[in-house]
Enzyme design. Structure first.
Site, PDB file in Angstrom:
ATOM      1  N   TYR A 113      -1.308   0.194  10.168  1.00  0.00           N
ATOM      2  CA  TYR A 113      -1.448  -0.364   8.779  1.00  0.00           C
ATOM      3  C   TYR A 113      -0.381  -0.004   8.296  1.00  0.00           C
ATOM      4  CZ  TYR A 113      -3.453  -0.728   4.254  1.00  0.00           C
ATOM      5  OH  TYR A 113      -3.714  -1.050   2.951  1.00  0.00           O
ATOM      6  N   SER A 163       0.664  -1.045   0.232  1.00  0.00           N
ATOM      7  CA  SER A 163       0.204  -0.082   0.156  1.00  0.00           C
ATOM      8  C   SER A 163       0.732   1.287  -0.143  1.00  0.00           C
ATOM      9  CB  SER A 163      -0.932   0.239   1.252  1.00  0.00           C
ATOM     10  OG  SER A 163      -1.587   1.163   1.403  1.00  0.00           O
TER      11      SER A 163
HETATM   12  N1  LIG Z   1      -8.756  -0.502  -0.765  1.00  0.00           N
HETATM   13  C1  LIG Z   1      -7.771   0.219  -0.663  1.00  0.00           C
HETATM   14  O1  LIG Z   1      -7.792   1.344  -1.114  1.00  0.00           O
HETATM   15  C2  LIG Z   1      -6.402  -0.120  -0.876  1.00  0.00           C
HETATM   16  C3  LIG Z   1      -5.347   0.449  -1.018  1.00  0.00           C
HETATM   17  C4  LIG Z   1      -3.790   0.053  -0.604  1.00  0.00           C
HETATM   18  C5  LIG Z   1      -3.627  -1.378  -0.365  1.00  0.00           C
HETATM   19  N2  LIG Z   1      -4.934  -2.273  -0.126  1.00  0.00           N
HETATM   20  C6  LIG Z   1      -4.482  -3.648   0.136  1.00  0.00           C
HETATM   21  O2  LIG Z   1      -5.212  -4.474  -0.655  1.00  0.00           O
HETATM   22  C7  LIG Z   1      -5.281  -5.690  -0.220  1.00  0.00           C
HETATM   23  C8  LIG Z   1      -6.696  -6.238  -0.320  1.00  0.00           C
HETATM   24  O3  LIG Z   1      -7.551  -5.161   0.285  1.00  0.00           O
HETATM   25  P1  LIG Z   1      -9.078  -4.923  -0.224  1.00  0.00           P
HETATM   26  O4  LIG Z   1      -9.078  -3.397  -0.322  1.00  0.00           O
HETATM   27  O5  LIG Z   1      -9.508  -5.552  -1.273  1.00  0.00           O
HETATM   28  O6  LIG Z   1      -9.755  -5.015   1.222  1.00  0.00           O
HETATM   29  P2  LIG Z   1     -10.905  -6.065   1.695  1.00  0.00           P
HETATM   30  O7  LIG Z   1     -12.031  -6.114   0.848  1.00  0.00           O
HETATM   31  O8  LIG Z   1     -11.077  -5.936   2.969  1.00  0.00           O
HETATM   32  O9  LIG Z   1     -10.162  -7.462   1.334  1.00  0.00           O
HETATM   33  C9  LIG Z   1      -9.189  -8.175   2.273  1.00  0.00           C
HETATM   34  C10 LIG Z   1      -9.332  -9.581   2.211  1.00  0.00           C
HETATM   35  O10 LIG Z   1      -8.566 -10.253   3.096  1.00  0.00           O
HETATM   36  C11 LIG Z   1      -9.287 -11.055   3.991  1.00  0.00           C
HETATM   37  N3  LIG Z   1      -8.564 -11.421   5.145  1.00  0.00           N
HETATM   38  C12 LIG Z   1      -8.948 -10.518   6.125  1.00  0.00           C
HETATM   39  N4  LIG Z   1      -8.004 -11.001   7.277  1.00  0.00           N
HETATM   40  C13 LIG Z   1      -7.620 -12.240   6.781  1.00  0.00           C
HETATM   41  C14 LIG Z   1      -6.799 -13.419   7.033  1.00  0.00           C
HETATM   42  N5  LIG Z   1      -6.271 -13.400   8.438  1.00  0.00           N
HETATM   43  N6  LIG Z   1      -6.583 -14.236   6.385  1.00  0.00           N
HETATM   44  C15 LIG Z   1      -7.043 -14.402   5.239  1.00  0.00           C
HETATM   45  N7  LIG Z   1      -8.036 -13.553   4.598  1.00  0.00           N
HETATM   46  C16 LIG Z   1      -8.136 -12.497   5.290  1.00  0.00           C
HETATM   47  C17 LIG Z   1     -10.679 -10.258   4.051  1.00  0.00           C
HETATM   48  O11 LIG Z   1     -11.643 -11.235   4.810  1.00  0.00           O
HETATM   49  P3  LIG Z   1     -13.190 -10.581   5.224  1.00  0.00           P
HETATM   50  O12 LIG Z   1     -13.858 -10.043   3.976  1.00  0.00           O
HETATM   51  O13 LIG Z   1     -13.802 -11.824   5.604  1.00  0.00           O
HETATM   52  O14 LIG Z   1     -12.635  -9.751   6.163  1.00  0.00           O
HETATM   53  C18 LIG Z   1     -10.799  -9.724   2.620  1.00  0.00           C
HETATM   54  O15 LIG Z   1     -11.499 -10.582   1.989  1.00  0.00           O
HETATM   55  C19 LIG Z   1      -4.949  -5.661   1.304  1.00  0.00           C
HETATM   56  O16 LIG Z   1      -3.897  -5.908   1.485  1.00  0.00           O
HETATM   57  C20 LIG Z   1      -4.981  -4.123   1.404  1.00  0.00           C
HETATM   58  O17 LIG Z   1      -4.088  -3.715   2.497  1.00  0.00           O
HETATM   59  C21 LIG Z   1      -6.166  -1.755  -0.369  1.00  0.00           C
END
Ligand SMILES: NC(=O)c1ccc[n+]([C@@H]2O[C@H](COP(=O)([O-])OP(=O)(O)OC[C@H]3O[C@@H](n4cnc5c(N)ncnc54)[C@H](OP(=O)(O)O)[C@@H]3O)[C@@H](O)[C@H]2O)c1
Ligand SMILES: *[C@@H]1O[C@H](CO)[C@@H](O)[C@H](O)[C@H]1NC(C)=O
Ligand SMILES: *[C@@H]1O[C@H](CO)[C@@H](O)[C@H](O)[C@H]1NC(C)=O
Length: 383
Positions: free
Chosen positions: A232, A219
């Site tokens: 984070y 990120s």
């Molecule tokens: N969205 C943004 O703006 C953004 C920006 C920069 C980086 N990111 C990164 O992108 C990645 C994906 O995030 P996202 O935005 O798609 O958010 P998200 O929709 O919350 O997806 C994250 C996924 O990881 C799962 N998860 C959480 N804890 C876990 C564990 N212990 N073991 C296995 N799976 C687990 C969550 O499951 P649940 O749904 O059941 O909780 C969810 O499906 C993350 O690493 C995040 O830090 C996102």
């Protein structure tokens, strides 16, 4: 006298610009390709202004052709060919989108999910091809990772696993570093860093066999400091550094490592209003009285604005992320870093070159909400 030579320079510029444009359109490729072509164009622009001699025009022209050739050959996508990929955290957001997208492209997808009985897992089973397997894998649970490893190893046999996409991640509740409970720091590290490390270590033998790809979704929170993101951001900074070390070490095995640093996209990452309220109450209940007094209740409650701003300022369309991950997984020469999202590449560049005091001025301005009560503000009646 220099007239005919500078005409040659203009002609070479036109050819370079034309081929650069064709490459950009043909590959519609993400990453740094666009900026490379812009750099080349700037170089030529400067050269033409200086009205180079024929000799230097030809040198520059050959150099441009060579660079464009290198760029375009790396952009070529390898055939999918039923290659197997593992995506963690496929319940929602990027991971969910990626599992579907890669399945549609013909990959054999292993979709790790936090809850095999959840709606995200159900949706994947319902809407994807028979090639996709939904596998229970909490990345903080060593046994579950091992179980998935056995299943994947059995299924891919000698073909190996082509790519691991470390996507699972949590934001925890963004708050000032002093107020964030220790448990949240640990949870962020456990999922975002140790989870990715353990998954990677477990599956590396399969990746080395296939000379495949490791892709980590980190990120921008791990690149420049953002207020309220101490837990984070630190976990993502650790992940980014680990990935970079791995990139050096794994190159001898032919494994290519890419880090994705997305800007803000609207996924489940920010949580829901109810989950924020619950979390806020839990924090208030456990906060030492002294901190409650210094910061003031209004100030602490206002921390919630962050998530509201986050939800509104983020992009609901996650296709830029899908495109760069596809490139990292299948391009012949994937980039080491991708920055999907508007202006993210520029922000990262700025953060590395602008003096810290200037950067701090803007970063502070962007997120400041109200003042803690002991610092006194018009909003605060009690001091
Ligand atoms: N969205 C943004 O703006 C953004 C920006 C920069 C980086 N990111 C990164 O992108 C990645 C994906 O995030 P996202 O935005 O798609 O958010 P998200 O929709 O919350 O997806 C994250 C996924 O990881 C799962 N998860 C959480 N804890 C876990 C564990 N212990 N073991 C296995 N799976 C687990 C969550 O499951 P649940 O749904 O059941 O909780 C969810 O499906 C993350 O690493 C995040 O830090 C996102
Ligand atoms: C999902 O449901 C099955 C059957 O009810 C159960 O055995 C399994 O433990 C559940 N998985 C999770 C992660 O709760
Ligand atoms: C991802 O991160 C893990 C652990 O931090 C590391 O082992 C791996 O090499 C990284 N891979 C990529 C592609 O960044």
């Amino acid at each position: 006298i220099s007239m005919p030579f500078s005409e040659a320079a203009w002609l070479c510029l036109a050819v370079t610009a034309g081929s650069g444009g064709i490459i950009l359109c043909k590959y519609k490729s993400p990453g740094q390709l666009g900026s490379w072509v812009v750099c080349l164009a700037a170089l030529w622009g400067g050269a033409c202004l200086l009205s180079l001699s024929l000799f230097w025009s030809l040198i520059l022209f050959s150099l441009s052709c060579f660079l464009l050739y290198m760029l375009s050959s790396g952009q070529e996508l390898l055939p999918v060919d039923g290659k197997a990929v593992l995506v963690t955290g496929s319940d929602s957001g990027f991971g969910h989108g990626l599992a579907k997208h890669l399945d549609k492209l013909g990959f054999t997808v292993f979709a790790g999910v936090l809850d095999e009985n959840g709606s995200g897992a159900e949706e994947l089973r319902r809407s994807c091809s028979k090639r996709l397997s939904v596998l229970q894998m909490d990345v903080t649970n060593q046994q579950q990772i091992k179980d998935v490893y056995s299943k994947v190893a059995e299924k891919v046999q000698d073909k190996g696993l082509w790519a691991v996409i470390n996507n699972a991640g949590i934001l925890s509740f963004p708050m000032e570093g002093e107020l964030i409970p220790m448990a949240d720091y640990k949870a962020c590290m456990a999922v975002n860093f140790f989870g990715a490390v353990e998954v990677t270590k477990t599956f590396l033998p399969l990746l080395r066999k296939s000379k495949g790809r490791l892709v980590n979704i980190s990120s921008t929170g791990g690149v420049f400091p953002m207020q309220q993101m101490a837990a984070y951001g630190s976990s993502k900074a650790a992940l980014t550094m680990f990935s970079s070390v791995m990139r050096l070490e794994l190159s001898k095995w032919g494994v290519k490592v890419s880090v994705i640093q997305p800007g803000g996209f609207r996924t489940s990452l920010g949580g829901t209003s109810e989950s924020w309220d619950k979390k806020m109450q839990a924090v208030l209940d456990h906060l030492p009285p002294e901190l409650q007094k210094d910061y003031g209740r209004d100030y602490i409650l206002a921390q919630k604005n962050f998530l509201r701003v986050f939800q509104f300022s983020t992009n609901p369309d996650i296709t830029p992320v899908m495109r760069v991950v596809e490139h990292a997984v299948s391009a012949k020469s994937p980039a080491a870093f991708y920055e999907p999202g508007r202006d993210i590449y520029m922000s990262i560049l700025m953060a590395s070159f602008v003096p810290t005091s200037v950067l701090d001025y803007f970063l502070k301005k962007k997120y400041t909400i109200v003042q803690p009560s002991v610092l006194g503000t018009p909003k605060n009646k009690g001091s």
